[in-house]
Design a protein around this motif. Structure first.
Motif, PDB file in Angstrom:
ATOM      1  N   ARG A  59      27.620  39.468  37.577  1.00 46.30           N
ATOM      2  CA  ARG A  59      26.944  38.568  38.509  1.00 46.30           C
ATOM      3  C   ARG A  59      27.828  37.360  38.821  1.00 46.30           C
ATOM      4  NH1 ARG A  59      22.717  40.668  35.567  1.00 46.30           N
ATOM      5  NH2 ARG A  59      21.153  41.624  36.867  1.00 46.30           N
ATOM      6  N   THR A  60      29.102  37.492  38.526  1.00 45.40           N
ATOM      7  CA  THR A  60      30.055  36.403  38.710  1.00 45.40           C
ATOM      8  C   THR A  60      30.520  36.341  40.157  1.00 45.40           C
ATOM      9  OG1 THR A  60      30.778  36.518  36.418  1.00 45.40           O
ATOM     10  CG2 THR A  60      32.329  35.568  37.978  1.00 45.40           C
ATOM     11  N   THR A  61      30.651  35.122  40.672  1.00 46.82           N
ATOM     12  CA  THR A  61      31.122  34.902  42.032  1.00 46.82           C
ATOM     13  C   THR A  61      32.548  35.419  42.175  1.00 46.82           C
ATOM     14  OG1 THR A  61      29.730  32.944  42.213  1.00 46.82           O
ATOM     15  CG2 THR A  61      31.553  33.123  43.776  1.00 46.82           C
ATOM     16  N   GLU A  62      32.806  36.056  43.316  1.00 47.28           N
ATOM     17  CA  GLU A  62      34.143  36.596  43.560  1.00 47.28           C
ATOM     18  C   GLU A  62      35.177  35.486  43.484  1.00 47.28           C
ATOM     19  OE1 GLU A  62      36.381  39.025  47.043  1.00 47.28           O
ATOM     20  OE2 GLU A  62      34.322  39.594  46.576  1.00 47.28           O
ATOM     21  N   GLY A  63      36.287  35.787  42.861  1.00 47.74           N
ATOM     22  CA  GLY A  63      37.331  34.797  42.628  1.00 47.74           C
ATOM     23  C   GLY A  63      37.362  34.367  41.168  1.00 47.74           C
ATOM     24  N   MET A  64      36.259  34.626  40.475  1.00 49.85           N
ATOM     25  CA  MET A  64      36.182  34.362  39.039  1.00 49.85           C
ATOM     26  C   MET A  64      35.849  35.670  38.336  1.00 49.85           C
ATOM     27  SD  MET A  64      34.304  30.644  38.739  1.00 49.85           S
ATOM     28  CE  MET A  64      32.935  30.976  39.843  1.00 49.85           C
ATOM     29  N   LEU A  65      35.931  35.650  37.020  1.00 45.41           N
ATOM     30  CA  LEU A  65      35.676  36.854  36.224  1.00 45.41           C
ATOM     31  C   LEU A  65      34.709  36.539  35.100  1.00 45.41           C
ATOM     32  CD1 LEU A  65      39.399  37.972  35.897  1.00 45.41           C
ATOM     33  CD2 LEU A  65      37.650  39.067  37.321  1.00 45.41           C
ATOM     34  N   PRO A  66      33.807  37.478  34.767  1.00 48.60           N
ATOM     35  CA  PRO A  66      32.954  37.252  33.599  1.00 48.60           C
ATOM     36  C   PRO A  66      33.784  37.324  32.327  1.00 48.60           C
ATOM     37  CG  PRO A  66      32.577  39.432  34.499  1.00 48.60           C
ATOM     38  CD  PRO A  66      33.523  38.750  35.422  1.00 48.60           C
ATOM     39  N   VAL A  67      33.298  36.695  31.293  1.00 55.61           N
ATOM     40  CA  VAL A  67      33.956  36.711  29.993  1.00 55.61           C
ATOM     41  C   VAL A  67      33.040  37.473  29.044  1.00 55.61           C
ATOM     42  CG1 VAL A  67      34.736  35.274  28.072  1.00 55.61           C
ATOM     43  CG2 VAL A  67      35.211  34.581  30.418  1.00 55.61           C
ATOM     44  N   TYR A  68      33.595  38.420  28.313  1.00 59.46           N
ATOM     45  CA  TYR A  68      32.819  39.279  27.420  1.00 59.46           C
ATOM     46  C   TYR A  68      32.984  38.834  25.970  1.00 59.46           C
ATOM     47  CZ  TYR A  68      32.366  42.062  31.590  1.00 59.46           C
ATOM     48  OH  TYR A  68      32.070  42.464  32.874  1.00 59.46           O
ATOM     49  N   PHE A  69      31.936  39.077  25.173  1.00 57.13           N
ATOM     50  CA  PHE A  69      31.880  38.620  23.788  1.00 57.13           C
ATOM     51  C   PHE A  69      31.658  39.788  22.840  1.00 57.13           C
ATOM     52  CE2 PHE A  69      30.736  35.047  26.416  1.00 57.13           C
ATOM     53  CZ  PHE A  69      31.350  33.975  25.803  1.00 57.13           C
ATOM     54  N   ASN A  70      32.056  39.584  21.597  1.00 58.28           N
ATOM     55  CA  ASN A  70      31.764  40.549  20.540  1.00 58.28           C
ATOM     56  C   ASN A  70      30.295  40.447  20.155  1.00 58.28           C
ATOM     57  OD1 ASN A  70      34.353  41.614  20.320  1.00 58.28           O
ATOM     58  ND2 ASN A  70      34.991  40.036  18.864  1.00 58.28           N
ATOM     59  N   PHE A  71      29.802  41.441  19.466  1.00 58.73           N
ATOM     60  CA  PHE A  71      28.428  41.461  18.982  1.00 58.73           C
ATOM     61  C   PHE A  71      28.154  40.227  18.121  1.00 58.73           C
ATOM     62  CE2 PHE A  71      25.407  42.663  15.605  1.00 58.73           C
ATOM     63  CZ  PHE A  71      24.292  42.901  16.389  1.00 58.73           C
ATOM     64  N   ASP A  72      27.046  39.545  18.417  1.00 62.33           N
ATOM     65  CA  ASP A  72      26.569  38.412  17.632  1.00 62.33           C
ATOM     66  C   ASP A  72      27.610  37.295  17.525  1.00 62.33           C
ATOM     67  OD1 ASP A  72      24.577  37.096  16.220  1.00 62.33           O
ATOM     68  OD2 ASP A  72      25.264  37.849  14.285  1.00 62.33           O
ATOM     69  N   SER A  73      28.382  37.078  18.582  1.00 64.84           N
ATOM     70  CA  SER A  73      29.430  36.064  18.553  1.00 64.84           C
ATOM     71  C   SER A  73      29.432  35.266  19.858  1.00 64.84           C
ATOM     72  CB  SER A  73      30.796  36.726  18.367  1.00 64.84           C
ATOM     73  OG  SER A  73      31.821  35.771  18.468  1.00 64.84           O
TER      74      SER A  73
END
Length: 171
Positions: A59-73
């Protein structure tokens, strides 16, 4: 006893038919529910050339990127640093926009826990952006916990896609 049942049965049958049949009269509400063809579309005509802010990955605006996380972190993973650096550059190059950082989780855990974890993720991303020189006044955070999942599967791939922070540009 059999005689009273025989007399009661026709009465019950008649009462059932009368009560279930209802009245068939037209009312004003029946007329109001009919579709009206005015020959024109309702509302203002919108140009097909208008372009809202485009959604990129997640759901991130174009030009930026989502950041993903580890489980429970809520720690920014080393493989996600380049993504958050891209977002920092976007923020610095688009001073007219503010960015809302949306923390998300996978569906495992209680709603309360996931809302808190989503908030920690959003705050972690905000702090990282500020350390990269983004003005704090241009950043806001919100937690959606598990409420805005991208994938609804019950497998690690789906869960991993939902453990993220989205970056949404707001004018």
């Amino acid at each position: 006893m059999l005689k009273s049942v025989r007399m009661l049965l026709p009465v019950l049958l008649f009462a059932s038919v009368v009560s279930l049949s209802g009245c068939g009269s037209k009312t004003d509400t029946d007329e109001g529910m009919k579709a009206v063809d005015q020959g024109e579309a309702m509302g203002e005509t919108e140009s097909l050339d208008s372009k809202p802010l485009e959604i990129g990955e997640g759901r991130t605006t174009e030009g930026m990127l989502p950041v993903y996380f580890n489980f429970d972190s809520s720690d920014i993973r080393s493989d996600q640093v380049a993504r958050i650096e891209v977002n920092a550059e976007f923020c610095k190059n688009n001073n007219e926009l503010s960015v809302r950082i949306e923390g998300n989780t996978d569906p495992r855990g209680t709603n309360e826990y996931n809302m808190a974890l989503g908030e920690r993720r959003a705050l972690s991303a905000k702090k990282y952006l500020m350390n990269l020189g983004v003005d704090e006044a241009k950043l806001s955070t919100v937690s959606y916990g598990e409420e805005k999942m991208l994938l609804f599967g019950h497998d690690e791939l789906s869960w991993a896609q939902n453990r993220r922070a989205d970056f949404v540009a707001v004018p």
